[in-house]
Enzyme design. Sequence first.
Site, mmCIF file in Angstrom:
data_model
loop_
_atom_site.group_PDB
_atom_site.id
_atom_site.type_symbol
_atom_site.label_atom_id
_atom_site.label_comp_id
_atom_site.label_asym_id
_atom_site.label_seq_id
_atom_site.Cartn_x
_atom_site.Cartn_y
_atom_site.Cartn_z
ATOM 1 N N ASN A 57 0.846 -1.188 0.000
ATOM 2 C CA ASN A 57 0.000 0.000 0.000
ATOM 3 C C ASN A 57 0.890 1.250 0.000
ATOM 4 O O ASN A 57 2.118 1.137 0.129
ATOM 5 C CB ASN A 57 -0.962 -0.038 1.196
ATOM 6 C CG ASN A 57 -0.239 0.086 2.522
ATOM 7 O OD1 ASN A 57 0.960 -0.173 2.626
ATOM 8 N ND2 ASN A 57 -0.947 0.487 3.552
ATOM 9 N N CYS A 59 1.769 3.539 2.091
ATOM 10 C CA CYS A 59 2.674 3.803 3.219
ATOM 11 C C CYS A 59 3.674 2.678 3.452
ATOM 12 O O CYS A 59 4.555 2.800 4.315
ATOM 13 C CB CYS A 59 1.860 4.043 4.482
ATOM 14 S SG CYS A 59 0.910 5.575 4.442
ATOM 15 N N GLU A 61 3.468 -0.391 4.717
ATOM 16 C CA GLU A 61 3.428 -1.352 5.823
ATOM 17 C C GLU A 61 2.639 -2.614 5.513
ATOM 18 O O GLU A 61 2.778 -3.619 6.200
ATOM 19 C CB GLU A 61 2.846 -0.699 7.090
ATOM 20 C CG GLU A 61 1.336 -0.594 7.151
ATOM 21 C CD GLU A 61 0.771 0.586 6.396
ATOM 22 O OE1 GLU A 61 -0.461 0.753 6.388
ATOM 23 O OE2 GLU A 61 1.571 1.354 5.816
ATOM 24 N N GLY A 227 -1.927 7.952 11.470
ATOM 25 C CA GLY A 227 -1.885 9.392 11.707
ATOM 26 C C GLY A 227 -3.238 9.986 12.030
ATOM 27 O O GLY A 227 -3.440 10.550 13.114
#
Length: 340
Positions: A57, A59, A61, A227
């Site tokens: 994805n 980001c 992870e 976040g």
Amino acid sequence: YSTSHETIRREVRARELWGKIIQSARDSAEPGLMFWDRMVEMSPSECYPRLRVHSTNPCGEQILEPGGACVLGSLLLHQFVVDSFTPEARFDHALFREMVGRAVRHLDNVVEMNLGRHGLAEQEEAARLGRRIGLGITGLADMLTALGIRYDSPQAIQIVDDVMRTKRQSEYLASIDLAKERGAFPLFDPEKHYERGFCALLENDIKELGKTHGQRNVAISTVAPAGSLSVIAQCSSGIEPIFALHYKRYVELGTKRKEFSVRHQGLSRLAAATGSEEIPWHWVTAHNIDYRFRISLQGVIQKHTDASISSTINLPRDIGSEIVGEIYLAAWKAGLKDVT
């Protein structure tokens, strides 16, 4: 050299490319590095041709097969601290184990609810065959402050190792329990699943239970940046240290820019628990933490996580690109799957 979707047409000098990478990362924080061979080596789904990982994805992870989806959730670690900000503070492992089990069940329910609602047939197939989920954590820095432990300390490494071990054991046992109740993911092969990568490193009793009863999800754990979630939950983000105790945040609203003054939410919890606004000595913020410790901490968390981790190392504005290069090499040597 070529794959099904790309062709390398020319060779470049590795050292020159490396220089461009670390200079760009120093100037703009991009690109981070992903050590793809390590990701593939440790991926639990690699023994299933349809579920072999092809990318992540945005980001980084969550490692995904073609058509794979992120079904993510995070547990708020600071909520499991009993008697926060006192000498008697402790982490409630029993409650944590229970909630990890409930979270795995919840995410598996989300996979089930999504079936029939995917935009592409390939997405539907990947979700049905692997039932991949990604249970993560957030509020790690707030957990450490509540326990009276400095983020960049050997004691922090030990408590995080213990917490993540509890999480890993609990989530795998929960997925096996769900397989007893609902059936294993359709491609599950008891002879292959625990023979390589991350799953080969699980405790023998977990592997034997899985071979006997099956496993509901081909992969279970990850650490997302969390976040927005952490803003809503009012805690530190993911495994990041507290960014700053006070700072300004700017948001673009159409053509207008709005300024927010942010006070770290943990300060209010500290004041409520102790009746004092005095900041304890062990509170430390992102730009005062050595990058080598960040790599060590991420490595400890990675050994208990079957997908990957999104985490950003913060550096002073005037840092040189050679330090970025040292960080990237240190992360590779430490066995991380990625680094930003």
